[in-house]
Write a protein that holds these residues in place. Structure first.
Motif, short mmCIF file in Angstrom:
data_model
loop_
_atom_site.label_atom_id
_atom_site.label_comp_id
_atom_site.label_asym_id
_atom_site.label_seq_id
_atom_site.Cartn_x
_atom_site.Cartn_y
_atom_site.Cartn_z
N ASP A 125 0.81 -1.22 0.00
CA ASP A 125 0.00 0.00 0.00
C ASP A 125 0.84 1.26 0.00
O ASP A 125 0.32 2.36 0.26
N ALA A 126 2.13 1.17 -0.28
CA ALA A 126 3.00 2.34 -0.24
C ALA A 126 2.45 3.44 -1.14
O ALA A 126 2.09 3.20 -2.30
N GLY A 127 2.36 4.63 -0.59
CA GLY A 127 1.87 5.77 -1.35
C GLY A 127 0.38 6.00 -1.23
O GLY A 127 -0.13 7.02 -1.71
N LEU A 128 -0.35 5.08 -0.58
CA LEU A 128 -1.78 5.26 -0.38
C LEU A 128 -2.01 6.40 0.62
O LEU A 128 -1.27 6.53 1.59
N HIS A 129 -3.03 7.22 0.40
CA HIS A 129 -3.33 8.34 1.28
C HIS A 129 -4.65 8.08 2.00
O HIS A 129 -5.68 7.85 1.36
N LEU A 130 -4.61 8.14 3.32
CA LEU A 130 -5.80 7.92 4.13
C LEU A 130 -5.95 9.06 5.13
O LEU A 130 -4.96 9.65 5.57
N LEU A 131 -7.17 9.38 5.49
CA LEU A 131 -7.46 10.31 6.57
C LEU A 131 -8.14 9.52 7.68
O LEU A 131 -9.23 8.98 7.48
N GLU A 132 -7.50 9.43 8.84
CA GLU A 132 -8.00 8.59 9.92
C GLU A 132 -8.01 9.37 11.23
O GLU A 132 -7.29 10.37 11.39
N THR A 133 -8.78 8.88 12.18
CA THR A 133 -8.83 9.49 13.51
C THR A 133 -8.70 8.47 14.62
O THR A 133 -8.69 8.84 15.80
N ASP A 134 -8.64 7.17 14.28
CA ASP A 134 -8.62 6.11 15.30
C ASP A 134 -7.24 5.47 15.39
O ASP A 134 -6.38 5.63 14.52
N GLY A 135 -7.05 4.69 16.45
CA GLY A 135 -5.84 3.90 16.61
C GLY A 135 -4.59 4.77 16.69
O GLY A 135 -4.53 5.76 17.42
N ALA A 136 -3.57 4.38 15.92
CA ALA A 136 -2.32 5.13 15.92
C ALA A 136 -2.52 6.56 15.45
O ALA A 136 -1.80 7.48 15.87
N ALA A 137 -3.50 6.77 14.57
CA ALA A 137 -3.79 8.12 14.11
C ALA A 137 -4.27 8.99 15.27
O ALA A 137 -3.92 10.16 15.37
N ALA A 138 -5.07 8.41 16.16
CA ALA A 138 -5.55 9.16 17.32
C ALA A 138 -4.39 9.55 18.23
O ALA A 138 -4.35 10.66 18.77
N ALA A 139 -3.43 8.65 18.40
CA ALA A 139 -2.26 8.96 19.22
C ALA A 139 -1.45 10.09 18.61
O ALA A 139 -0.96 10.99 19.30
N ALA A 140 -1.30 10.07 17.27
CA ALA A 140 -0.57 11.14 16.60
C ALA A 140 -1.31 12.47 16.73
O ALA A 140 -0.69 13.52 16.93
N LEU A 141 -2.64 12.43 16.62
CA LEU A 141 -3.42 13.66 16.78
C LEU A 141 -3.26 14.22 18.19
O LEU A 141 -3.14 15.44 18.37
N HIS A 142 -3.26 13.35 19.17
CA HIS A 142 -3.11 13.79 20.56
C HIS A 142 -1.74 14.42 20.77
O HIS A 142 -1.60 15.45 21.43
N ALA A 143 -0.69 13.80 20.20
CA ALA A 143 0.67 14.33 20.35
C ALA A 143 0.85 15.61 19.55
O ALA A 143 1.63 16.49 19.93
N GLY A 144 0.15 15.70 18.43
CA GLY A 144 0.22 16.91 17.62
C GLY A 144 1.43 17.04 16.74
O GLY A 144 1.67 18.10 16.15
N THR A 145 2.23 15.97 16.62
CA THR A 145 3.43 16.02 15.80
C THR A 145 3.48 14.82 14.85
O THR A 145 3.06 13.72 15.21
N PRO A 146 4.02 15.01 13.63
CA PRO A 146 4.16 13.89 12.70
C PRO A 146 5.12 12.84 13.22
O PRO A 146 6.04 13.13 13.99
#
Length: 336
Positions: free
Chosen positions: A133-154
């Motif tokens: 799936d390399a190069g696939l673009h997703l917009l997510e809010t759950d799981g690891a994405a939620a942790a990244a959102l909470h941290a606020g950094t890429p």
């Protein structure tokens, strides 16, 4: 207009003309680097790149990689190591003591990233860097994405043996400037240049003009006593009280004092703010205010005062003290 807005506008204009492009995104760094994860460089098939990923040292080399990616049509990751003091590694010898990893994608992927960055506020952009799936673009809010959102950094994480890039797409800081006097003009302009969403607030409707504040996103004229209720601030909202009217400022202060703000500053002498708090029977709240607003840089005049206030808001929202970098006992950038 912010650097990112400039880049997105340029990519959309190129797409409208049918011009190919590549997009290089810094996804990871090691050691001391000029830019951190999330910095981008837009590479046209011809002409100068748009954006910034280093102090100008790497843009030419990354542009060559981008044009190779355009020719192949396949995304790729590439690392530039600038930690060597001589020319043994990559031939740079820049002495930056760091390395950056970039994900470089051709036109299709570049436009998917642009669309996500433009519309995905409040979610996390997820891009697999390896695997099927390399190069696939997703917009997510759950799981690891939620942790990244909470941290606020890429960040880049390894999931099931594959490397995945997570970039939180947070809305721009919202700045409520309570007072549309002459000195607010510089503050609004400088904040807008950073890409902040600036709302100019004043009961004097005649001052709330786009010609006076061309960088403002919005104008509002609520009763100061209910300003917070009318404007609904949140944790990504900064408020500066600068109406130069004691009764209006105390009403704004009463309204915003207990809101969950990123920053609440009051222009003017500390004694004036202490007097307002005493009148509100909230003297203990002085410690939660930034009063007088701004860093101590000896600012004189509206332009310099605006610099001091903008700098303090940046420092507060990024959990920094705002002192000289030479006195910082840790690296300039927080570890990724």
């Amino acid at each position: 207009m912010s650097e990112l807005s400039d880049l997105l506008d340029a990519a959309e204009a190129m797409a409208a003309r049918g011009e190919p492009m590549a997009l290089a995104t810094v996804v990871a760094t090691r050691g001391s680097t000029y830019r951190r994860a999330g910095a981008r460089l837009l590479i046209p098939a011809e002409g100068e790149p748009i954006g910034n990923i280093s102090a100008g040292c790497l843009e030419g080399d990354v542009a060559r990689v981008g044009r190779d990616v355009l020719a192949s049509g396949e995304p790729r990751t590439v690392e530039f190591d600038m930690s060597a003091d001589d020319d043994a590694v990559w031939g740079y010898g820049l002495g930056c003591n760091g390395a950056i990893e970039l994900f470089v994608e051709p036109t299709g992927g570049a436009l998917e990233s642009v669309a996500a960055l433009r519309s995905g506020q409040g979610s996390c952009l997820v891009i697999p860097l390896t695997g099927a799936d390399a190069g696939l673009h997703l917009l997510e809010t759950d799981g690891a994405a939620a942790a990244a959102l909470h941290a606020g950094t890429p960040r880049v994480e390894e999931v099931a043996g594959e490397r995945i890039y997570y970039e939180p797409l947070l809305p721009p800081l919202r700045l409520l400037v309570c007072g549309a006097g002459h000195d607010a003009i510089s503050l609004v302009r400088q904040a807008a240049e950073l890409g902040w969403r600036v709302v100019v607030v004043d009961v004097r409707k005649a001052l709330l003009m786009p010609e006076r504040f061309p960088g403002a996103s919005e104008f509002a004229d609520p009763d100061p006593e209910v300003a917070a209720q009318a404007l609904a601030p949140d944790e990504r909202t900064a408020v500066i009280l600068m109406s130069h009217n004691y009764l209006r400022d105390i009403a704004y202060l009463r309204s915003f004092l207990d809101e969950p703000l990123a920053y609440l500053g009051v222009l003017g002498p500390r004694g004036r703010t202490e007097q307002m708090l005493a009148q509100l029977e909230r003297s203990e709240a002085i410690d939660q205010l930034h009063a007088p607003a701004g860093l101590d840089i000896g600012a004189e005049g509206p332009e310099e005062v605006a610099h001091a206030i903008i700098s303090e808001i940046l420092a507060v929202t990024r959990s920094r003290a705002g002192g000289p970098l030479r006195e910082r006992g840790a690296p300039i950038h927080d570890p990724p």
